[in-house]
Every structure is written in C-alpha cells, then in structure tokens.
Scaffold this active site. Structure first.
Site, PDB file in Angstrom:
ATOM      1  N   LYS A   1       0.870  -1.183   0.000  1.00 21.19           N
ATOM      2  CA  LYS A   1       0.000   0.000   0.000  1.00 21.19           C
ATOM      3  C   LYS A   1       0.903   1.227   0.000  1.00 21.19           C
ATOM      4  O   LYS A   1       1.486   1.588   1.017  1.00 21.19           O
ATOM      5  CB  LYS A   1      -0.880  -0.017   1.257  1.00 21.19           C
ATOM      6  CG  LYS A   1      -2.216   0.698   1.148  1.00 21.19           C
ATOM      7  CD  LYS A   1      -2.159   2.183   0.932  1.00 21.19           C
ATOM      8  CE  LYS A   1      -1.817   2.993   2.164  1.00 21.19           C
ATOM      9  NZ  LYS A   1      -1.619   4.434   1.827  1.00 21.19           N
TER      10      LYS A   1
ATOM     11  N   GLY B   1       6.930   4.977   8.298  1.00 19.58           N
ATOM     12  CA  GLY B   1       6.168   6.225   8.351  1.00 19.58           C
ATOM     13  C   GLY B   1       6.284   6.861   9.719  1.00 19.58           C
ATOM     14  O   GLY B   1       7.294   6.698  10.407  1.00 19.58           O
ATOM     15  N   SER B   2       5.232   7.554  10.127  1.00 21.26           N
ATOM     16  CA  SER B   2       5.299   8.309  11.381  1.00 21.26           C
ATOM     17  C   SER B   2       5.204   7.387  12.600  1.00 21.26           C
ATOM     18  O   SER B   2       4.614   6.308  12.535  1.00 21.26           O
ATOM     19  CB  SER B   2       4.161   9.331  11.429  1.00 21.26           C
ATOM     20  OG  SER B   2       2.912   8.680  11.389  1.00 21.26           O
ATOM     21  N   THR B   3       5.763   7.843  13.696  1.00 20.60           N
ATOM     22  CA  THR B   3       5.713   7.077  14.937  1.00 20.60           C
ATOM     23  C   THR B   3       4.262   6.930  15.407  1.00 20.60           C
ATOM     24  O   THR B   3       3.868   5.863  15.895  1.00 20.60           O
ATOM     25  CB  THR B   3       6.609   7.740  15.996  1.00 20.60           C
ATOM     26  OG1 THR B   3       7.966   7.626  15.541  1.00 20.60           O
ATOM     27  CG2 THR B   3       6.493   7.077  17.348  1.00 20.60           C
TER      28      THR B   3
ATOM     29  N   GLY C   1       2.698   4.273  13.417  1.00 26.69           N
ATOM     30  CA  GLY C   1       3.345   3.021  13.824  1.00 26.69           C
ATOM     31  C   GLY C   1       2.666   2.408  15.041  1.00 26.69           C
ATOM     32  O   GLY C   1       2.455   1.194  15.129  1.00 26.69           O
TER      33      GLY C   1
ATOM     34  N   GLU D   1       9.534   1.015  10.842  1.00 26.05           N
ATOM     35  CA  GLU D   1      10.647   1.941  10.606  1.00 26.05           C
ATOM     36  C   GLU D   1      10.039   3.333  10.717  1.00 26.05           C
ATOM     37  O   GLU D   1       9.291   3.754   9.841  1.00 26.05           O
ATOM     38  CB  GLU D   1      11.261   1.668   9.235  1.00 26.05           C
ATOM     39  CG  GLU D   1      12.688   2.120   9.119  1.00 26.05           C
ATOM     40  CD  GLU D   1      12.784   3.576   8.739  1.00 26.05           C
ATOM     41  OE1 GLU D   1      12.887   4.409   9.680  1.00 26.05           O
ATOM     42  OE2 GLU D   1      12.736   3.888   7.556  1.00 26.05           O
TER      43      GLU D   1
ATOM     44  N   CYS E   1      13.883  10.237   7.127  1.00 28.78           N
ATOM     45  CA  CYS E   1      13.831   9.756   8.508  1.00 28.78           C
ATOM     46  C   CYS E   1      15.193   9.831   9.193  1.00 28.78           C
ATOM     47  O   CYS E   1      15.254   9.897  10.415  1.00 28.78           O
ATOM     48  CB  CYS E   1      13.270   8.347   8.564  1.00 28.78           C
ATOM     49  SG  CYS E   1      14.085   7.229   7.435  1.00 28.78           S
TER      50      CYS E   1
ATOM     51  N   GLU F   1       9.871  15.379  15.709  1.00 28.54           N
ATOM     52  CA  GLU F   1      10.316  15.268  14.317  1.00 28.54           C
ATOM     53  C   GLU F   1       9.556  16.303  13.478  1.00 28.54           C
ATOM     54  O   GLU F   1       8.328  16.283  13.432  1.00 28.54           O
ATOM     55  CB  GLU F   1      10.037  13.856  13.777  1.00 28.54           C
ATOM     56  CG  GLU F   1      10.541  13.673  12.360  1.00 28.54           C
ATOM     57  CD  GLU F   1      10.330  12.259  11.824  1.00 28.54           C
ATOM     58  OE1 GLU F   1       9.204  11.758  11.874  1.00 28.54           O
ATOM     59  OE2 GLU F   1      11.318  11.670  11.347  1.00 28.54           O
TER      60      GLU F   1
HETATM   61  P1  NAI Z   1       1.974   8.626   7.876  1.00 30.77           P
HETATM   62  O1  NAI Z   1       2.690   7.796   8.867  1.00 30.77           O
HETATM   63  O2  NAI Z   1       0.599   9.070   8.165  1.00 30.77           O
HETATM   64  O3  NAI Z   1       1.923   7.854   6.449  1.00 30.77           O
HETATM   65  C1  NAI Z   1       2.792   6.817   6.054  1.00 30.77           C
HETATM   66  C2  NAI Z   1       1.983   5.695   5.397  1.00 30.77           C
HETATM   67  O4  NAI Z   1       1.073   5.146   6.342  1.00 30.77           O
HETATM   68  C3  NAI Z   1       1.123   6.128   4.208  1.00 30.77           C
HETATM   69  O5  NAI Z   1       1.104   5.081   3.251  1.00 30.77           O
HETATM   70  C4  NAI Z   1      -0.256   6.275   4.828  1.00 30.77           C
HETATM   71  O6  NAI Z   1      -1.291   6.102   3.882  1.00 30.77           O
HETATM   72  C5  NAI Z   1      -0.248   5.143   5.836  1.00 30.77           C
HETATM   73  N1  NAI Z   1      -1.175   5.301   6.960  1.00 30.77           N
HETATM   74  C6  NAI Z   1      -1.589   6.455   7.552  1.00 30.77           C
HETATM   75  N2  NAI Z   1      -2.430   6.193   8.560  1.00 30.77           N
HETATM   76  C7  NAI Z   1      -2.561   4.853   8.629  1.00 30.77           C
HETATM   77  C8  NAI Z   1      -3.281   3.964   9.476  1.00 30.77           C
HETATM   78  N3  NAI Z   1      -4.044   4.416  10.470  1.00 30.77           N
HETATM   79  N4  NAI Z   1      -3.158   2.638   9.287  1.00 30.77           N
HETATM   80  C9  NAI Z   1      -2.371   2.158   8.303  1.00 30.77           C
HETATM   81  N5  NAI Z   1      -1.671   2.942   7.457  1.00 30.77           N
HETATM   82  C10 NAI Z   1      -1.756   4.279   7.616  1.00 30.77           C
HETATM   83  O7  NAI Z   1       2.891   9.888   7.573  1.00 30.77           O
HETATM   84  P2  NAI Z   1       2.440  11.319   6.981  1.00 30.77           P
HETATM   85  O8  NAI Z   1       1.107  11.698   7.502  1.00 30.77           O
HETATM   86  O9  NAI Z   1       2.557  11.242   5.529  1.00 30.77           O
HETATM   87  O10 NAI Z   1       3.561  12.276   7.580  1.00 30.77           O
HETATM   88  C11 NAI Z   1       3.441  12.794   8.892  1.00 30.77           C
HETATM   89  C12 NAI Z   1       4.764  12.768   9.599  1.00 30.77           C
HETATM   90  O11 NAI Z   1       5.225  11.436   9.722  1.00 30.77           O
HETATM   91  C13 NAI Z   1       5.905  13.484   8.916  1.00 30.77           C
HETATM   92  O12 NAI Z   1       5.888  14.838   9.166  1.00 30.77           O
HETATM   93  C14 NAI Z   1       7.090  12.800   9.521  1.00 30.77           C
HETATM   94  O13 NAI Z   1       7.371  13.342  10.782  1.00 30.77           O
HETATM   95  C15 NAI Z   1       6.641  11.379   9.692  1.00 30.77           C
HETATM   96  N6  NAI Z   1       7.082  10.513   8.591  1.00 30.77           N
HETATM   97  C16 NAI Z   1       8.190   9.752   8.768  1.00 30.77           C
HETATM   98  C17 NAI Z   1       8.668   8.980   7.730  1.00 30.77           C
HETATM   99  C18 NAI Z   1       9.875   8.141   7.881  1.00 30.77           C
HETATM  100  O14 NAI Z   1      10.503   7.811   6.888  1.00 30.77           O
HETATM  101  N7  NAI Z   1      10.217   7.717   9.067  1.00 30.77           N
HETATM  102  C19 NAI Z   1       8.038   8.973   6.406  1.00 30.77           C
HETATM  103  C20 NAI Z   1       6.841   9.778   6.333  1.00 30.77           C
HETATM  104  C21 NAI Z   1       6.419  10.522   7.392  1.00 30.77           C
END
Ligand code: NAI
Ligand code: MG
Length: 502
Positions: free
Chosen positions: A197, A250-252, A255, A272, A306, A404
């Site tokens: 996804k 993605g975000s903590t 996670g 991660e 990240c 972050e």
């Molecule tokens: P996010 O964690 O919401 O999105 C990452 C992925 O998770 C996307 O594919 C999203 O569709 C999916 N997702 C979102 N909510 C979900 C849920 N409840 N259940 C399952 N999957 C879900 O990250 P977002 O909103 O794009 O960015 C917000 C913050 O997260 C950023 O400002 C940053 O601090 C952090 N982040 C960290 C990343 C990393 O590489 N460690 C990458 C992206 C964001």
C-alpha cells in the site's frame, strides 16, 4: 485535470492520463471510493494524475490473491535459483526503465530526474540484486543437543527457514520507489507473497513498478498493489486477520496504530519510524568536512528523510564558526524544482506538510530559539517551498528539539564539556534512535562515542551511510526490527526446529 505545462513524452503522458487502479492477482482492478485521489506535483500545486481510493474490499481481494499464491507454493516452493533469476530480471527491467521511473518520481515528489536516478532507481536495482543473491543462501543449522534421552538415544535437530506467509507492506511518500523495493525485495527473497500500500501523496512510480513486475515471470498473486488512503486501505491491511506480517515505514504515531491493529491476529510487525537524529561536532573535527556534511544531513530532500540530522550538537569552541558556515551554505542554496535541473531545496510533499513545518517554525520562535536564517515560506513560487532554516540557542526541552519536524529546519545546541558520557547523554536525550553522526579528528573518540549512542546507525565523520548490505532501523521509538542486509531477511522468515531420535 492534467497540467498542460508538464513537459513529458508520450508514454508518461499516457500513464498520467489514466486513473491508476489496483494490481491484484496479476490484473489491474478498479474499485474503491467514487471520488479518486488527486496526485499533486508539490512544485506547482497542480494535479498531475488521479488514483483510485481502495478500502477494505480491495485489501481483502488482494490478501486473498496473495494467500492463494502463497498456499499453492507457486513461488515459495519454486527452485531458489529460479526465484533469484526472476528478481535479477526485475532489476534489469528497472534499469531499462530508469528514465520513466525517475520521471514519474520526480513529478510526484518534486525533485530532478537526475537525483531520482541516483537515489531512487540505482539504489533500488542494487537492493534487488543484493536480495536476489541471498535466495540461494537461505538455510538453517544442525543443532548440537545436550539432552540425550534417558534411554541413551540421541536427538538429531535441524532448523529450516520458511517464508512467513502473506505480508502487508505500507510505505510513505519520501522515497516511494526505493522504499517499495526495499520492502518487496527481502519479502520476495524469503518466498513470501505480499500486498503493498503506497502513500496516497506519491503513488505513481510504485504503480509503474507493478507494470514492470507484470512483465517478469513472477507468478500472479505474489505481488499485489492496493492504492488508497492510510485510514482506510492502510488500516484494513494492518488489521487483516489473514496477513501474517506487516512491515510499515512512516510516522511514529501511525506506527503505534499499526501495532494495535496487528494485535487481532498477533501478526508479526516491523516498524521503521521517525527520528530526531543528532549530528555531534567535537572541537577537533575537520570543519571543512563537517560543516557541508551537517548541511547535507538536514537539507537533503528538504529534511523529509527519517535519518535527517535535525539536531546539531556543537562544542562551544567551534560553535560560532560552525553556525556561520551553515548559515552561509543555507543562504546560498538554490530553491526550485523542475525535471531537468537539480536544486538544493525543493518543495515539501504537500500543503499539509508545509503548514506543519511552518507551524513548528512559529513554535520555535515562541519557545525563544534564535532564528539564524530562513523561517519562511518561499515567496514567488506556487509550490510548497520552505526556506532552509537554522535555529540557534536551542535547549533540550523545546518542542522543536524534541519532535520530528520533517522539513528543512535545523536546531543547534551548544555544549561546553569534553566528557564523552555527557555528550552521549545529550545525543540520547530523545525518544528516537534512528541515526546519528559524530565528527572528530580522533577516531578512538569517534568509536567510543559511537558505542555510547543509542541509535540504529552511527556514522563517524559521515552521516546516513546507506547500503543494501547494512542493517537499518531504530532504537527506542524509531522502530522495531531491521531492514536491509541479512537482518532484513529475518522478519520474513519463520524458523522451524525439527527433531528426531537417532
Ligand atoms: P503517515 O505515517 O501518516 O503515512 C505513512 C503511510 O502510512 C502512508 O502510506 C499512509 O497512507 C499510511 N497510513 C496512515 N495512517 C494509517 C493507518 N491508520 N493505518 C495504516 N496505514 C496508515 O505519515 P504522513 O502523515 O505522511 O507524515 C506525517 C509525519 O510522519 C511526517 O511529518 C514525519 O514526521 C513522519 N514521517 C516519517 C517517515 C519516515 O521515513 N520515518 C516517512 C513519512 C512521514
Ligand atoms: Mg498521514
């Protein structure tokens, strides 16, 4: 609506003109919300394509396809050399289509094609080949038992490594192509079937990848792709009772949601997550190396990384020289985005992300941090550009030091001590532990400090060294488990111990 000013050749135009659906069981499938998701080029704010917004129904179809392919053994029991051949062939196909992939990814996240070649396509092909090489080397052990049976007979025990089964993988938008290969390569190498996804903000190159996978001999149903938003498609995948393992980047905050959703069937989880990675500069560091490297550590991909070195800890003796060097670099950075020219600073991924980053800058000002440079949205550009920003006089309890930001915002903290335990204490004063770097002319000090820092990666006179063979992941709230390297295979394997009397 397609934005007319995008200069792209026929194939890409055609690709962007079709609403991208889901790739399930070897077929493109349509489904989900009536309203598709707009995919926006963050450099212009214009919609460049649309994708379907799948949900629980599409996830269920995809998981069923993955389950059928897994249980049939069509992939998991294929001869290892054959499986390796198919992954090698995908790596070749990726290189043959590097132009197209780089083009889509560049539009989707707002960087140049040349940069995408290097960090997106090349690393992805390397990573596939790295894991293809493992396929013929996965194996168990024979065990030296110490508990012979009362009758005096002995045990023979051996372990077998088996693929864990059906895997769900959820990726973010910052390096979508490389991130997708980073997830699927070890899963396929282990013999798993999977449902991927992508992030709704940047799904294009991953959709293109599905088309390339369809050209290989990978059996139908082994790789499945569902497009959609996190709280629908992502959440449905995380809670699905027939998924054996979920891997998330993605975000903590999300996670933690994934972890509770996974509790229903206790599927295995790797995470991660975010970081607030320290860059520590000791007084004996070579500043001609450390200063430009510290700038790259935070400003690479505008801090949307990240591993971004977002927390600079610098000794008082060199503090002013380091800050001046960084401010000079930040002020000289080129800002913009187009397919053919590389800029130092490009757009943030979305309006939402820009708003978030600007709000953090306001928070920093309110907390009393001193703005050394930047701090504003870039005027005169339509996209989501924020100036490279440096805050000095930062203290450990400020939110801009603790949270972050995921934007081009650096916090600088000054320290007086030369005691390595105290310095490590400052570096470790965070809930995260993904990456760190220490800068010193004394390698012994570098190694000693590396030993004291609680972080999955530590660089000595280098920040964020990535290689397919090097394990990658976080301590503390930066995650669970490791990706990359031999360790990156383990989460996709179960160990079975078989014992017989001799
Ligand atoms: P996010 O964690 O919401 O999105 C990452 C992925 O998770 C996307 O594919 C999203 O569709 C999916 N997702 C979102 N909510 C979900 C849920 N409840 N259940 C399952 N999957 C879900 O990250 P977002 O909103 O794009 O960015 C917000 C913050 O997260 C950023 O400002 C940053 O601090 C952090 N982040 C960290 C990343 C990393 O590489 N460690 C990458 C992206 C964001
Ligand atoms: Mg989100």
């Amino acid at each position: 609506m397609l934005s007319p000013q995008i200069d792209t050749h026929g194939e890409m135009l055609n690709f962007l003109a079709q609403t991208r659906g889901h790739f399930i069981g070897g077929q493109w499938v349509s489904g989900g919300d009536v309203q598709p998701i707009n995919v926006v080029n963050p450099a212009t704010g214009l919609t460049i394509a649309t994708i379907e917004s799948g949900g629980a129904v599409e996830i269920d179809l995809a998981v069923n396809a993955a389950r059928e392919s897994f249980d049939s053994g069509v992939w998991s029991k294929m001869a290892p050399v054959e499986r390796a051949r198919i992954l090698f062939s995908l790596a070749d196909l990726i290189e043959e289509h590097a132009e197209q992939i780089a083009h889509l990814e560049a539009l989707d996240i707002g960087v140049s094609r040349a940069m995408m070649h290097e960090i997106g396509v090349k690393l992805a092909a390397d990573q596939l080949r790295y894991y293809a090489g493992w396929i013929t080397k996965i194996g168990g052990q024979t065990i030296n038992n110490s508990r012979p049976h009362a009758s005096g007979r002995e045990f023979l025990t051996y372990t077998v490594k088996e693929p864990i089964g059906v895997v769900g993988q959820i990726i973010p938008w910052n390096f979508p192509f490389g991130m997708s290969i980073g997830k699927i390569a070890p899963a396929l190498a282990a013999g798993c079937s999977l449902v991927l996804k992508p992030a709704e903000e940047a799904p294009l190159s991953v959709s293109y990848l599905a088309g390339l996978i369809a050209k290989t001999d990978l059996p139908d149903g082994v790789f499945n792709l569902v497009n959609g938003v996190g709280r629908k498609a992502g959440a449905a995948l995380a809670r699905h009772m027939d998924v054996d393992k979920i891997s998330f980047t993605g975000s903590t905050a999300v996670g933690k949601d994934i972890l509770s959703a996974a509790g229903g069937n206790l599927k295995k989880v790797t995470l991660e997550l975010g970081g607030k990675s320290p860059v520590v500069i000791l007084p004996d560091a070579d500043l001609s190396e450390a200063i430009p490297a510290a700038a790259r550590a935070i400003f690479f991909l505008n801090g949307q990384n990240c591993m971004a070195g977002s927390r600079l800890l610098v000794h008082a003796d060199i503090h002013d020289a380091v800050v001046k060097g960084l401010v000079d670099i930040a002020k000289a950075m080129s800002i913009g985005s187009d397919l053919d020219n590389a800029y130092d600073i490009g757009p943030l991924i979305s309006k939402r992300q820009m708003t978030r980053v600007l709000a953090y800058i306001d928070t920093g000002l309110g907390e009393g941090a001193e703005l050394a440079t930047g701090g504003k949205r870039v005027s005169g550009l339509a996209g989501y550009f924020v100036q490279p920003t440096i805050f000095t006089n930062c203290t450990p309890n400020m939110r801009i030091v603790r949270e972050e930001i995921f934007g081009p915002v650096l916090t600088v903290q000054k320290f007086e001590t030369e005691d390595l335990d105290e310095i490590a204490g400052m570096a470790n004063d965070t809930v995260f532990g993904l990456s760190a770097s220490v800068w010193t002319g004394n390698l012994s000090k570098g190694h000693l400090l590396a030993g004291k820092i609680k972080s999955g990666q530590v660089g000595i006179n280098v920040h964020a060294a990535i290689d397919p063979a090097t394990p990658f992941g976080g301590y503390k709230q930066s995650g669970w488990g490791r990706e990359f390297g031999r360790e990156g295979l383990e989460p996709y394997l179960e160990t079975k111990a078989v014992t017989a009397y001799l």
